[in-house]
Design an enzyme around this catalytic site. Structure first.
Site, PDB file in Angstrom:
ATOM      1  CG  HIS A 140      32.473 -11.762  20.798  1.00 18.50           C
ATOM      2  ND1 HIS A 140      33.124 -11.008  21.737  1.00 18.50           N
ATOM      3  CD2 HIS A 140      31.589 -10.932  20.197  1.00 18.50           C
ATOM      4  CE1 HIS A 140      32.657  -9.768  21.698  1.00 18.50           C
ATOM      5  NE2 HIS A 140      31.718  -9.701  20.791  1.00 18.50           N
ATOM      6  CE1 TYR A 161      39.162 -12.935  27.445  1.00 22.76           C
ATOM      7  CE2 TYR A 161      39.699 -12.963  29.796  1.00 22.76           C
ATOM      8  CZ  TYR A 161      38.816 -13.222  28.765  1.00 22.76           C
ATOM      9  OH  TYR A 161      37.589 -13.758  29.052  1.00 22.76           O
ATOM     10  N   PRO A 194      37.045 -15.101  37.703  1.00 19.42           N
ATOM     11  CG  PRO A 194      36.786 -12.776  37.765  1.00 19.42           C
ATOM     12  CD  PRO A 194      37.267 -13.941  38.579  1.00 19.42           C
ATOM     13  CE  LYS A 217      34.921 -21.772  30.274  1.00 15.14           C
ATOM     14  NZ  LYS A 217      34.061 -21.718  29.111  1.00 15.14           N
ATOM     15  CE1 TYR A 277      37.458 -16.673  27.412  1.00 15.08           C
ATOM     16  CE2 TYR A 277      35.515 -16.783  26.010  1.00 15.08           C
ATOM     17  CZ  TYR A 277      36.314 -16.102  26.901  1.00 15.08           C
ATOM     18  OH  TYR A 277      35.948 -14.829  27.293  1.00 15.08           O
TER      19      TYR A 277
HETATM   20  C1  PHB Z   1      32.412  -9.627  31.365  1.00 12.57           C
HETATM   21  O1  PHB Z   1      32.054  -9.187  30.271  1.00 12.57           O
HETATM   22  O2  PHB Z   1      31.889  -9.232  32.420  1.00 12.57           O
HETATM   23  C2  PHB Z   1      33.497 -10.634  31.410  1.00 12.57           C
HETATM   24  C3  PHB Z   1      34.037 -11.093  30.236  1.00 12.57           C
HETATM   25  C4  PHB Z   1      35.056 -12.025  30.271  1.00 12.57           C
HETATM   26  C5  PHB Z   1      35.530 -12.489  31.486  1.00 12.57           C
HETATM   27  C6  PHB Z   1      34.972 -12.032  32.663  1.00 12.57           C
HETATM   28  C7  PHB Z   1      33.954 -11.097  32.629  1.00 12.57           C
HETATM   29  O3  PHB Z   1      36.536 -13.379  31.502  1.00 12.57           O
END
Ligand code: PHB
Ligand code: APR
Length: 390
Positions: free
Chosen positions: A72, A201, A292, A296, A384
Site C-alpha cells: 500500500h 481512517y 492500534p 505500530k 507510518y
Molecule cells: C488491521 O488491519 O488490523 C489494522 C490496520 C491499521 C491499523 C490497525 C489495525 O491502524
C-alpha cells in the site's frame, strides 16, 4: 537444559529474535505458553512497515509475504464525508507498507525455526524466571506436568503485556508510564472484498471507523466503541449500519459480507523504563503498548529485537557489553517516538467523551492541515511507513 538465550514468548518479538540470533550462530530456546495452533490462528493487526518487510526477506521468511502481501503506497483520511489521500511513496522517497496478517508472519517464522531444527517448546506451563541479577539466570516451567529447568546466559522477556517477565522485576527498579483511553475498538473480519484499495481512517461525529483488509476477499473493519463494550449488544446488522454511517462518502459504497470473527480491544499507551534488569531484556509488548491507530505494535516489537540481537551478537563475538548496556536507551528513543505518533493518530481521529465543540473543531482543523500541508502529510507518512532504525 542449557542454552545461551532463553526466549519467553513465541509472538513476533520472540520469534524474530530467535531467527536473528540463529543467523549470528547464537543458540536459543523459545518457550511459549500456548499451543502452536493457538498462536498461528490468533487474529491481530496486519500492517508491516517497509523495514519489517525487508527483515523478513533478509531472514529468508518472505516467500509467502512476497506472493500474498498487499503493498500500500498510501492511506485515506476521511472526514466531512470526503476522502483525502496521503501518498506515502511520493512523501517518503518511494516507501510503502505491506498488508499481511500478523498470524501469517507467525506461521512463516515458526516454520523457518522448526525447519532449522531449532527448539520452540509450546504449551509450556507455569513459566517463571530466577536469578536475573546473578551470573546465570534460569527459567523454570512444566511440560506435560513435569518440572523443567533451563539455564541461560540471558533471558529475553518477549511474553507480551500479560506475561511473567516484567512482573518478575522488582517494582522499585522500574518506572511505568501509562495512559488508558476512554474508548476501545470493536473489530470484525468479514468475507467481503475490501471496498477500497487502501486503508480508510475515518473521523466522524459518531466516532472513529477504520476500513482495513487481509486479502482481496477479506475485509477487516473497526469501530470506536466503549472500552468495556459488550459484543453481545452488537448483532451483525448493527455493526454494518454503524460502519455505513461512519464511513459514508459521496459516490462510495461499503460492501457487506458474512462476519467471520468479532471482538473488542481496549486502548492504552504504556512504557516500562528501563527495558532491562540484570540478565533480563524486555522486548515488544512486554515492555510497551501502543494504541492500534498507527498500526505500530508488531513493528515496534521487531525494532526492539533487532537492537537486542545486535547487542547479543557483539557480546558473543567479542565479549563486549557496551551495546547490551545501551539496549534500553537505544530502544526507548524509538519507543517514545512511536508512542508519540500512536497517541497523535489516536487523538486526531477519535471522538473523546469529554470533548467539547471546540475540541471537535480543532480536530477538523488538524485533519484539514494534515491533508493540505505537504510538511504535515510528510510527518504522518514518514512515521507510518516506519522511522529509520538507529
Ligand atoms: C488491521 O488491519 O488490523 C489494522 C490496520 C491499521 C491499523 C490497525 C489495525 O491502524
Ligand atoms: N510463558 C510463556 N509464554 C507466554 C507467557 C508465559 N508466562 N505469557 C505470555 N506468553 C506468550 C503469549 O502466549 C504470546 O504468544 O508470549 C507471546 C507474546 O506475544 P505478543 O503478545 O504477540 O507480543 P509481542 O511478541 O511483543 O508482539 C507485539 O503483537 O500483541 C501483538 O498487538 C501486539 O502487534 C503487537 C505485537
Amino acid at each position: 537444559m542449557k542454552t545461551q538465550v532463553g526466549i519467553i514468548g513465541a509472538g513476533p518479538a520472540g520469534l524474530f529474535l530467535a531467527l536473528l540470533l540463529q543467523r549470528l550462530g547464537i543458540e536459543s530456546v523459545v518457550l511459549e505458553a500456548h499451543t502452536r495452533n493457538y498462536v498461528e490462528e490468533r487474529v491481530r493487526a496486519g500492517v508491516l512497515e517497509y523495514g519489517t518487510v525487508e527483515l523478513m526477506h533478509e531472514l529468508g521468511v518472505g516467500e509467502r509475504l512476497r506472493r500474498q502481501g498487499l503493498e500500500h503506497g498510501g492511506i485515506e483520511l476521511r472526514f466531512g464525508g470526503a476522502g483525502h489521500r496521503i501518498d506515502f511513496r511520493e512523501l517518503t522517497g518511494g516507501k510503502c507498507v505491506t498488508i499481511y496478517a500478523q498470524h501469517e508472519v507467525i506461521k512463516d517464522l515458526i516454520a523457518a525455526r522448526l525447519a532449522a531444527n531449532r527448539p520452540i517448546l509450546f504449551a509450556a506451563e507455569n513459566v517463571s524466571v530466577h536469578g536475573l541479577d546473578g551470573e546465570r539466570p534460569t527459567i523454570q516451567f512444566q511440560m506435560n506436568g513435569a518440572p523443567e529447568k533451563l539455564e541461560c546466559d540471558f533471558v529475553a522477556g518477549c511474553d507480551g503485556f500479560h506475561g511473567v517477565c516484567r512482573p518478575s522485576i522488582p517494582a522499585n527498579a522500574l518506572t511505568i508510564y501509562d495512559r488508558e483511553y476512554p474508548f476501545g475498538w470493536l473489530g470484525i473480519l468479514a468475507q467481503a472484498p475490501p471496498s477500497s484499495h487502501e486503508l480508510i481512517y475515518a473521523y466522524h461525529e459518531r466516532g472513529f471507523a477504520l476500513l482495513s483488509m487481509r486479502s482481496p476477499e477479506i475485509s477487516r473493519l473497526y469501530l470506536q466503541c466503549e472500552p468495556d463494550e459488550h459484543i453481545a449488544g452488537w448483532p451483525d446488522e448493527r455493526i454494518w449500519e454503524e460502519l455505513h454511517k461512519r464511513l459514508a462518502a459521496d459516490g462510495w459504497k461499503l460492501t457487506e459480507g458474512a462476519i467471520m470473527q468479532k471482538g473488542v480491544t481496549g486502548m492504552r499507551s504504556f512504557v516500562t523504563e528501563p527495558m532491562q534488569f540484570g540478565k533480563l531484556f524486555l522486548a515488544g509488548d512486554a515492555a510497551h503498548i501502543v494504541p492500534p491507530t498507527g498500526a505500530k505494535g508488531l513493528n515496534l516489537a521487531v525494532a526492539d529485537v533487532r537492537v537486542l540481537s545486535r547487542a547479543l551478537g557483539e557480546f558473543y563475538a567479542s565479549g563486549k557489553t557496551g551495546l547490551l548496556a545501551r539496549y534500553s536507551d537505544i530502544c526507548l528513543r524509538r519507543v517514545w517516538k512511536v508512542q508519540r505518533f500512536s497517541w497523535w493518530m489516536t487523538s486526531l481521529l477519535h471522538r473523546f467523551p469529554d470533548g467539547n465543540p471546540f475540541d471537535r473543531r480543532r480536530q477538523l482543523a488538524e485533519l484539514d492541515y494534515v491533508t493540505s500541508s505537504r510538511a504535515a502529510a510528510q510527518t504522518l507518512a514518514e512515521n507510518y511507513v516506519g522511522l529509520p532504525m538507529e
